[in-house]
Design a protein around this motif. Structure first.
Motif, PDB file in Angstrom:
ATOM      1  N   ALA A 233     -17.374  -0.312   4.776  1.00 53.85           N
ATOM      2  CA  ALA A 233     -16.805   1.024   4.976  1.00 53.85           C
ATOM      3  C   ALA A 233     -15.322   1.041   5.342  1.00 53.85           C
ATOM      4  O   ALA A 233     -14.598   1.942   4.948  1.00 53.85           O
ATOM      5  CB  ALA A 233     -17.607   1.782   6.031  1.00 53.85           C
ATOM      6  N   SER A 234     -14.845   0.058   6.089  1.00 54.47           N
ATOM      7  CA  SER A 234     -13.445   0.095   6.503  1.00 54.47           C
ATOM      8  C   SER A 234     -12.513  -0.610   5.515  1.00 54.47           C
ATOM      9  O   SER A 234     -11.308  -0.662   5.729  1.00 54.47           O
ATOM     10  CB  SER A 234     -13.293  -0.540   7.888  1.00 54.47           C
TER      11      SER A 234
ATOM     12  N   THR B 271     -10.633  -1.179   1.784  1.00 50.77           N
ATOM     13  CA  THR B 271     -10.129  -0.486   0.606  1.00 50.77           C
ATOM     14  C   THR B 271     -10.029  -1.500  -0.517  1.00 50.77           C
ATOM     15  O   THR B 271      -9.556  -2.622  -0.301  1.00 50.77           O
ATOM     16  CB  THR B 271      -8.737   0.109   0.890  1.00 50.77           C
TER      17      THR B 271
ATOM     18  N   ASP C  59      -1.335   7.214  -3.040  1.00 55.71           N
ATOM     19  CA  ASP C  59      -2.570   6.610  -2.555  1.00 55.71           C
ATOM     20  C   ASP C  59      -2.976   5.397  -3.403  1.00 55.71           C
ATOM     21  O   ASP C  59      -4.050   5.365  -3.995  1.00 55.71           O
ATOM     22  CB  ASP C  59      -3.677   7.664  -2.540  1.00 55.71           C
TER      23      ASP C  59
ATOM     24  N   ARG D  22      -6.393   3.588  -4.664  1.00 54.01           N
ATOM     25  CA  ARG D  22      -7.191   3.028  -3.562  1.00 54.01           C
ATOM     26  C   ARG D  22      -8.590   3.601  -3.633  1.00 54.01           C
ATOM     27  O   ARG D  22      -8.778   4.783  -3.936  1.00 54.01           O
ATOM     28  CB  ARG D  22      -6.575   3.384  -2.218  1.00 54.01           C
ATOM     29  N   LYS D  23      -9.545   2.762  -3.309  1.00 54.42           N
ATOM     30  CA  LYS D  23     -10.937   3.183  -3.355  1.00 54.42           C
ATOM     31  C   LYS D  23     -11.666   2.525  -2.184  1.00 54.42           C
ATOM     32  O   LYS D  23     -11.409   1.361  -1.875  1.00 54.42           O
ATOM     33  CB  LYS D  23     -11.521   2.721  -4.698  1.00 54.42           C
ATOM     34  N   GLN D  24     -12.539   3.265  -1.539  1.00 53.30           N
ATOM     35  CA  GLN D  24     -13.302   2.693  -0.431  1.00 53.30           C
ATOM     36  C   GLN D  24     -14.328   1.717  -0.988  1.00 53.30           C
ATOM     37  O   GLN D  24     -15.001   1.994  -1.976  1.00 53.30           O
ATOM     38  CB  GLN D  24     -14.013   3.776   0.366  1.00 53.30           C
ATOM     39  N   SER D  25     -14.443   0.578  -0.350  1.00 54.84           N
ATOM     40  CA  SER D  25     -15.425  -0.426  -0.755  1.00 54.84           C
ATOM     41  C   SER D  25     -16.835   0.094  -0.504  1.00 54.84           C
ATOM     42  O   SER D  25     -17.123   0.605   0.580  1.00 54.84           O
ATOM     43  CB  SER D  25     -15.219  -1.718   0.040  1.00 54.84           C
TER      44      SER D  25
ATOM     45  N   GLU E  31       0.866  -1.171   0.000  1.00 54.26           N
ATOM     46  CA  GLU E  31       0.000   0.000   0.000  1.00 54.26           C
ATOM     47  C   GLU E  31       0.901   1.219   0.000  1.00 54.26           C
ATOM     48  O   GLU E  31       1.853   1.300   0.766  1.00 54.26           O
ATOM     49  CB  GLU E  31      -0.889  -0.019   1.240  1.00 54.26           C
TER      50      GLU E  31
END
Length: 187
Positions: free
Chosen positions: A121-122, A124, A79, A114-117, A73
């Motif tokens: 919510a927690s 990536t 990012d 990176r993208k939030q699922s 990461e």
């Protein structure tokens, strides 16, 4: 008593069927493997237009099916989520702890924003692909660069020469003791 001609033909028919079945099984088993190996370990120079400046490195066909060496990461500003994969020569070297890496080693770093699922919510998840970076070990061809050739690709196209000029100096400054490779095998 002697065997007559029709009896000889009858006994050879089952033998031919068994041989045909064995041949078919061998072909169906081996051909996909050989095709995969041929494409994964194919020639480095696919096309001059697709090759990186300075080094002539290309993205290897079949690399998306290679074994994972380690995920990573990258924090802001990049990012990114990253995954480093390697050809079988690289995998074998990692598993045996062989340094320097042998000629023929190919490492590929895939990167995504990176993208939030949306489901969790927690978590990536990978977003848009950003780059594919390739390292090829050839101690004679790339002797002045620790034996490594480099390629950085965006949307399948090599980036400019200026970006490629920074590859080796960065690896030399930070990973010389590990044959210029940042990535360590994930446990």
């Amino acid at each position: 008593m002697t065997t007559t001609e029709p009896e000889k033909k009858k006994s050879s028919y089952p033998t031919m069927v068994v041989l045909a079945v064995v041949l078919l099984v061998v072909l169906l088993t081996c051909v996909p493997y050989l095709v995969t190996v041929a494409f994964a370990e194919g020639p480095a120079d696919r096309s001059a237009a697709d090759a990186s400046p300075i080094f002539g490195v290309t993205v290897r066909p079949g690399y998306k099916q290679w074994e994972l060496i380690a995920p990573a990461e990258e924090a802001a500003p990049l990012d990114e989520l990253r995954a480093v994969v390697g050809n079988q020569i690289a995998i074998d070297a990692y598993h045996t702890g062989k340094l320097p890496f042998p000629d023929g080693t190919v490492l590929v770093k895939r990167a995504w924003k990176r993208k939030q699922s949306p489901e969790f919510a927690s978590a990536t998840i990978p977003g848009a692909a950003t780059t594919v970076q390739v390292m090829v070990k050839d101690s004679k061809k790339y002797a002045s660069n620790g034996g490594w050739g480099f390629g950085r690709f965006v949307d399948g196209k090599a980036v400019d020469e200026a970006q490629h000029r920074t590859c080796f100096s960065c690896h030399e400054a930070r990973a010389k003791s590990r044959d210029y490779v940042f990535t360590r095998l994930a446990p």
